[in-house]
Design an enzyme around this catalytic site. Structure first.
Site, PDB file in Angstrom:
ATOM      1  N   HIS A   1       0.620  -0.735   0.194  1.00 48.02           N
ATOM      2  CA  HIS A   1       0.322  -0.278   0.058  1.00 48.02           C
ATOM      3  C   HIS A   1       0.671   1.057  -0.278  1.00 48.02           C
ATOM      4  CE1 HIS A   1      -2.550   2.816   0.009  1.00 48.02           C
ATOM      5  NE2 HIS A   1      -2.283   3.603   1.046  1.00 48.02           N
TER       6      HIS A   1
ATOM      7  N   TYR B   1       2.144   5.232  -1.956  1.00 48.32           N
ATOM      8  CA  TYR B   1       2.582   7.084  -2.006  1.00 48.32           C
ATOM      9  C   TYR B   1       4.033   7.507  -2.390  1.00 48.32           C
ATOM     10  CZ  TYR B   1      -1.895   7.633  -0.128  1.00 48.32           C
ATOM     11  OH  TYR B   1      -2.983   7.422  -0.171  1.00 48.32           O
TER      12      TYR B   1
ATOM     13  N   HIS C   1      -9.477   1.551 -11.789  1.00 53.63           N
ATOM     14  CA  HIS C   1      -8.915   2.086 -10.790  1.00 53.63           C
ATOM     15  C   HIS C   1      -7.312   2.692 -11.207  1.00 53.63           C
ATOM     16  CE1 HIS C   1      -7.866   4.114  -6.642  1.00 53.63           C
ATOM     17  NE2 HIS C   1      -7.029   3.205  -6.707  1.00 53.63           N
ATOM     18  N   PHE C   2      -6.847   1.333 -11.083  1.00 52.24           N
ATOM     19  CA  PHE C   2      -4.806   2.062 -10.792  1.00 52.24           C
ATOM     20  C   PHE C   2      -4.269   2.250 -12.118  1.00 52.24           C
ATOM     21  CE2 PHE C   2      -4.566  -2.731 -10.469  1.00 52.24           C
ATOM     22  CZ  PHE C   2      -3.722  -3.362 -11.680  1.00 52.24           C
ATOM     23  N   HIS C   3      -5.336   2.128 -13.464  1.00 51.57           N
ATOM     24  CA  HIS C   3      -4.336   3.116 -14.386  1.00 51.57           C
ATOM     25  C   HIS C   3      -4.553   4.516 -13.933  1.00 51.57           C
ATOM     26  CE1 HIS C   3      -3.906  -0.775 -15.899  1.00 51.57           C
ATOM     27  NE2 HIS C   3      -3.367  -0.098 -16.268  1.00 51.57           N
TER      28      HIS C   3
ATOM     29  N   ARG D   1     -10.313 -10.195 -13.142  1.00 47.75           N
ATOM     30  CA  ARG D   1      -8.617  -9.280 -13.742  1.00 47.75           C
ATOM     31  C   ARG D   1      -8.220 -10.277 -13.795  1.00 47.75           C
ATOM     32  NH1 ARG D   1      -5.866  -6.795  -8.141  1.00 47.75           N
ATOM     33  NH2 ARG D   1      -4.386  -6.717  -9.586  1.00 47.75           N
ATOM     34  N   ARG D   2      -6.907 -10.044 -14.788  1.00 44.72           N
ATOM     35  CA  ARG D   2      -6.183 -11.485 -13.947  1.00 44.72           C
ATOM     36  C   ARG D   2      -6.439 -12.072 -15.048  1.00 44.72           C
ATOM     37  NH1 ARG D   2      -2.177 -11.105  -9.264  1.00 44.72           N
ATOM     38  NH2 ARG D   2      -1.184  -9.388  -9.498  1.00 44.72           N
TER      39      ARG D   2
HETATM   40  C1  HEM Z   1      -0.582   1.473 -23.350  1.00 44.74           C
HETATM   41  C2  HEM Z   1      -1.592   1.761 -22.037  1.00 44.74           C
HETATM   42  C3  HEM Z   1      -1.520   0.605 -20.893  1.00 44.74           C
HETATM   43  C4  HEM Z   1      -3.082  -0.684 -21.315  1.00 44.74           C
HETATM   44  C5  HEM Z   1      -3.477  -0.820 -22.731  1.00 44.74           C
HETATM   45  C6  HEM Z   1      -2.770  -0.981 -20.647  1.00 44.74           C
HETATM   46  C7  HEM Z   1      -4.052  -2.002 -20.204  1.00 44.74           C
HETATM   47  C8  HEM Z   1      -3.274  -2.708 -19.082  1.00 44.74           C
HETATM   48  C9  HEM Z   1      -4.852  -3.581 -19.212  1.00 44.74           C
HETATM   49  C10 HEM Z   1      -6.209  -4.063 -20.070  1.00 44.74           C
HETATM   50  C11 HEM Z   1      -5.103  -4.550 -18.097  1.00 44.74           C
HETATM   51  C12 HEM Z   1      -5.267  -5.635 -17.359  1.00 44.74           C
HETATM   52  C13 HEM Z   1      -4.959  -6.918 -17.247  1.00 44.74           C
HETATM   53  C14 HEM Z   1      -5.712  -8.522 -16.251  1.00 44.74           C
HETATM   54  O1  HEM Z   1      -6.343  -7.992 -15.433  1.00 44.74           O
HETATM   55  O2  HEM Z   1      -5.714  -9.196 -17.106  1.00 44.74           O
HETATM   56  C15 HEM Z   1      -2.998  -4.356 -17.379  1.00 44.74           C
HETATM   57  C16 HEM Z   1      -2.467  -4.712 -16.105  1.00 44.74           C
HETATM   58  C17 HEM Z   1      -2.062  -3.682 -14.783  1.00 44.74           C
HETATM   59  N1  HEM Z   1      -0.975  -2.563 -15.488  1.00 44.74           N
HETATM   60 FE1  HEM Z   1      -1.634  -1.774 -17.352  1.00 44.74          FE
HETATM   61  N2  HEM Z   1      -2.109  -0.410 -19.355  1.00 44.74           N
HETATM   62  C18 HEM Z   1      -1.330   0.155 -19.495  1.00 44.74           C
HETATM   63  C19 HEM Z   1      -0.275   0.539 -19.231  1.00 44.74           C
HETATM   64  C20 HEM Z   1      -0.414   0.856 -17.792  1.00 44.74           C
HETATM   65  C21 HEM Z   1       1.075   1.438 -17.123  1.00 44.74           C
HETATM   66  C22 HEM Z   1       1.620   2.656 -17.510  1.00 44.74           C
HETATM   67  C23 HEM Z   1       0.623   1.142 -15.666  1.00 44.74           C
HETATM   68  C24 HEM Z   1       1.951   1.495 -14.171  1.00 44.74           C
HETATM   69  C25 HEM Z   1       2.989   2.573 -14.416  1.00 44.74           C
HETATM   70  C26 HEM Z   1       0.374  -0.278 -15.871  1.00 44.74           C
HETATM   71  C27 HEM Z   1      -0.050  -0.804 -14.602  1.00 44.74           C
HETATM   72  C28 HEM Z   1      -0.494  -1.948 -14.678  1.00 44.74           C
HETATM   73  C29 HEM Z   1      -0.541  -3.104 -13.604  1.00 44.74           C
HETATM   74  C30 HEM Z   1       0.538  -3.072 -12.428  1.00 44.74           C
HETATM   75  C31 HEM Z   1      -1.448  -4.292 -14.252  1.00 44.74           C
HETATM   76  C32 HEM Z   1      -1.989  -5.540 -13.733  1.00 44.74           C
HETATM   77  C33 HEM Z   1      -1.613  -6.748 -13.351  1.00 44.74           C
HETATM   78  C34 HEM Z   1      -1.222  -7.753 -12.432  1.00 44.74           C
HETATM   79  O3  HEM Z   1      -2.554  -8.205 -11.456  1.00 44.74           O
HETATM   80  O4  HEM Z   1      -1.068  -8.478 -12.437  1.00 44.74           O
HETATM   81  N3  HEM Z   1      -0.262  -0.589 -16.788  1.00 44.74           N
HETATM   82  N4  HEM Z   1      -2.532  -3.235 -18.175  1.00 44.74           N
HETATM   83 CU   LIG Z   2      -3.769   0.700  -0.656  1.00 43.03          CU
END
Ligand code: HEM
Ligand SMILES: [Cu+2]
Length: 542
Positions: free
Chosen positions: A218, A222, A369-371, A432-433
């Site tokens: 968490h 920050y 949320h986190f995007h 998700r995932r």
């Molecule tokens: C180019 C733009 C991006 C797109 C289109 C994108 C798309 C996605 C999608 C669709 C997921 C969900 C996948 C799933 O739950 O199966 C995901 C997960 C995630 N994304 Fe992105 N994303 C982008 C950029 C970023 C950026 C800039 C960050 C952080 C700086 C980020 C961090 C994450 C993280 C931490 C997850 C979770 C991975 C997990 O559940 O293990 N993403 N993203």
């Molecule tokens: Cu938290």
């Protein structure tokens, strides 16, 4: 700033951008997959959706952020204290450790030996190089912080009665908080994950591991966010043509994150068995306390931006918003980042609410949320910072300010569409995932189709934005010939630092409060989990 020091900072940014290039490139693939378009078969080095997702999570959220922050805060500390870094050698040692760590973890992920997603939950068991690599990354950040603390101490000796300049103050707060917070991850890594992956123990306890993970997991948000605040508070008002509304208010908001960000991690474990409900409730309640520094930040920033708009000739009530220098890509990117971050904050309030969380837990809502927060509030701010910082460091003009402006707009629009789609999918229960396109039950949910299209379309717009950013950086480094005249933006304040009480800089007080609260919030749960320690053998399921 000396050439040698600029080089050190630049190399942090290069690794950061390199990680983003590979990590974020996976994002559009994931988004299109959710829409039913599977491009994975055309990517030869990916064995699965989940391998790509591990790369995406780790490289974006752990590597891009950590390297950018380490470089940017090193820069800010030295620039605002107006003195060289305590030790360049220590700076390179930290960079070297972190880079070796990233290469090790990256190798394990790219060879499909650590498809454990960025949370690295046991009993999933990756290659030892992955865990060693991420541990080195964390150790590197401790060396970065040591260097900044020592630089500040030298400055303090020469300026015993002055307030620390706001930029350096924010950098110190960030690292004080992070050094305390990262202990959880270090313990989990050294005592649980590494022995499990080496096979020296029969297994490890998943719930205990998750508790340590979220102890860090968490407050890590920050660690990402405070450097963006440093830019929003101490730089953006100047770039926008105005003054920071209140320096002491900014300091207090930053400081409150030290004690309040740590004892709230159990709010990620609302559905975990084996943790007493009462403690989950305590962490839920404490989570809402973090709302106060966030509200102070929103107030201070709005007041500062209004000040800037009025300095640029605005008269009516809302006129000031449109008078801001929207054509400056660095400012526009950061204003968009603030707007998206505010929207992400709203969905965060839902996540933190114990009963509402049950509705959205582990659904697509969460990445939605986190995007908006780390993926936009933080990432788009860092992109905006690099539009002046890279020209400053390299002495080369930005290759195309116009392309940079289009980049900021497309990230904003793409993220609005993508974020809408993800939140909506989550509310409809889509997990998700999950490789949704391959999940047969998805066909039973025609109501998932429309939000999935939003995810895919948003993802494609984001891809355009991402590549515009990468091309901009590469072209600035290699093709921009014109010299740059860049000043480091340092905002003055309407109410200045002299109004801040001196106890704001009694670091022991803040560290003591944080350690005390963290102990109160965690010791009973950790003792309970330790006495019921149940090892489970590590597994490779991919
Ligand atoms: C180019 C733009 C991006 C797109 C289109 C994108 C798309 C996605 C999608 C669709 C997921 C969900 C996948 C799933 O739950 O199966 C995901 C997960 C995630 N994304 Fe992105 N994303 C982008 C950029 C970023 C950026 C800039 C960050 C952080 C700086 C980020 C961090 C994450 C993280 C931490 C997850 C979770 C991975 C997990 O559940 O293990 N993403 N993203
Ligand atoms: Cu938290």
């Amino acid at each position: 700033m000396s050439l040698a020091q600029r080089r050190l900072v630049s190399w942090h940014l290069y690794v950061a951008v390199g990680a983003l290039a590979l990590g974020a490139s996976m994002g559009p693939l994931q988004a299109l997959e959710h829409m039913g378009i599977d491009l994975y078969r055309y990517v030869p080095f990916l064995a699965s959706y989940y391998q790509g997702l591990s790369l995406h999570g780790v490289l974006n959220v752990l590597v891009w952020t950590t390297f950018f922050i380490s470089g940017f805060l090193t820069f800010v500390t030295s620039a605002t204290l107006r003195r060289p870094l305590y030790s360049l050698r220590l700076g390179w040692l930290a960079w070297g450790l972190m880079t070796v760590g990233v290469v090790m973890a990256g190798w394990a992920m790219l060879t499909n030996q650590a498809t454990v997603l960025f949370t690295s939950y046991p009993p999933l068991k990756g290659h030892p190089a992955y865990y060693f690599g991420l541990t080195l990354l964390v150790v590197g950040t401790w060396l970065v912080s040591a260097n900044l603390f020592l630089t500040w101490r030298q400055w303090r000796r020469e300026h015993p009665t002055e307030r620390t300049p706001l930029g350096a103050f924010g950098a110190l707060v960030t690292f004080v908080m992070w050094d305390l917070a990262s202990v959880g991850l270090a313990v989990e890594s050294l005592l649980m994950l590494i022995p499990m992956s080496l096979g020296t123990v029969e297994g490890t306890d998943p719930v205990l591991a998750r508790a340590f993970f979220w102890f860090t997991g968490h407050p890590i948000v920050y660690f990402w966010l405070l450097p963006a605040y440093v830019s929003w508070y101490s730089m953006v008002p100047k770039q926008a043509g105005g003054k920071l509304f209140s320096d002491p208010l900014a300091r207090l908001a930053l400081l409150l994150f030290i004690p309040f960000s740590i004892p709230v991690g159990l709010h990620h474990q609302f559905t975990d068995p084996g943790i007493a409900q009462g403690w989950k409730m305590v962490h839920a309640a404490l989570t809402f306390v973090v709302f106060f520094p966030s509200a102070m930040t929103a107030f201070t920033l709005l007041a500062s931006l209004e000040n800037a708009g009025r300095a640029r000739g605005a008269r009516g009530w809302f006129d000031w918003f449109f008078r801001l220098p929207w054509r400056d890509p660095s400012v526009a990117a950061q204003l968009f980042a603030m707007i998206l971050f505010a929207l992400g904050g709203i969905s965060g309030i839902i996540n933190a609410s114990y009963n509402l969380n049950l509705m959205v837990h582990n659904t697509a809502w969460v990445p939605g949320h986190f995007h908006l927060t780390v993926g936009s509030g933080v990432t788009l701010t860092f992109m905006g910072i690099s539009y002046w910082l890279i020209p400053y460091l390299t002495g080369r003009r930005l290759w195309s300010p116009k392309a940079a402006l289009v980049q900021a707009w497309t990230w904003f629009i793409g993220m609005l569409i993508f974020g809408r789609g993800m939140h909506w999918l989550g509310l409809l229960g889509a997990p998700r995932r999950t490789m949704l396109g391959a999940a047969t039950y998805a066909q039973l949910r025609p109501d998932w189709a429309l939000p999935s299209v939003l995810v895919g379309v948003g993802g494609v717009i984001l891809a355009v934005s991402l590549y515009l950013y990468l091309v901009q950086i590469v072209a600035t480094l290699f093709f921009s010939r014109e010299p740059a005249q860049v000043e480091v933006p340092e905002a003055e304040a309407v109410s200045g630092p002299e109004h801040a009480p001196f106890w704001f800089e009694r670091w022991r007080l803040w560290v003591g409060a944080a350690v005390g609260l963290a102990a109160l919030g965690y010791v009973p749960t950790l003792v309970d989990l330790l006495t019921r320690f149940t090892p489970v053998p590590g597994l490779r399921v991919w």
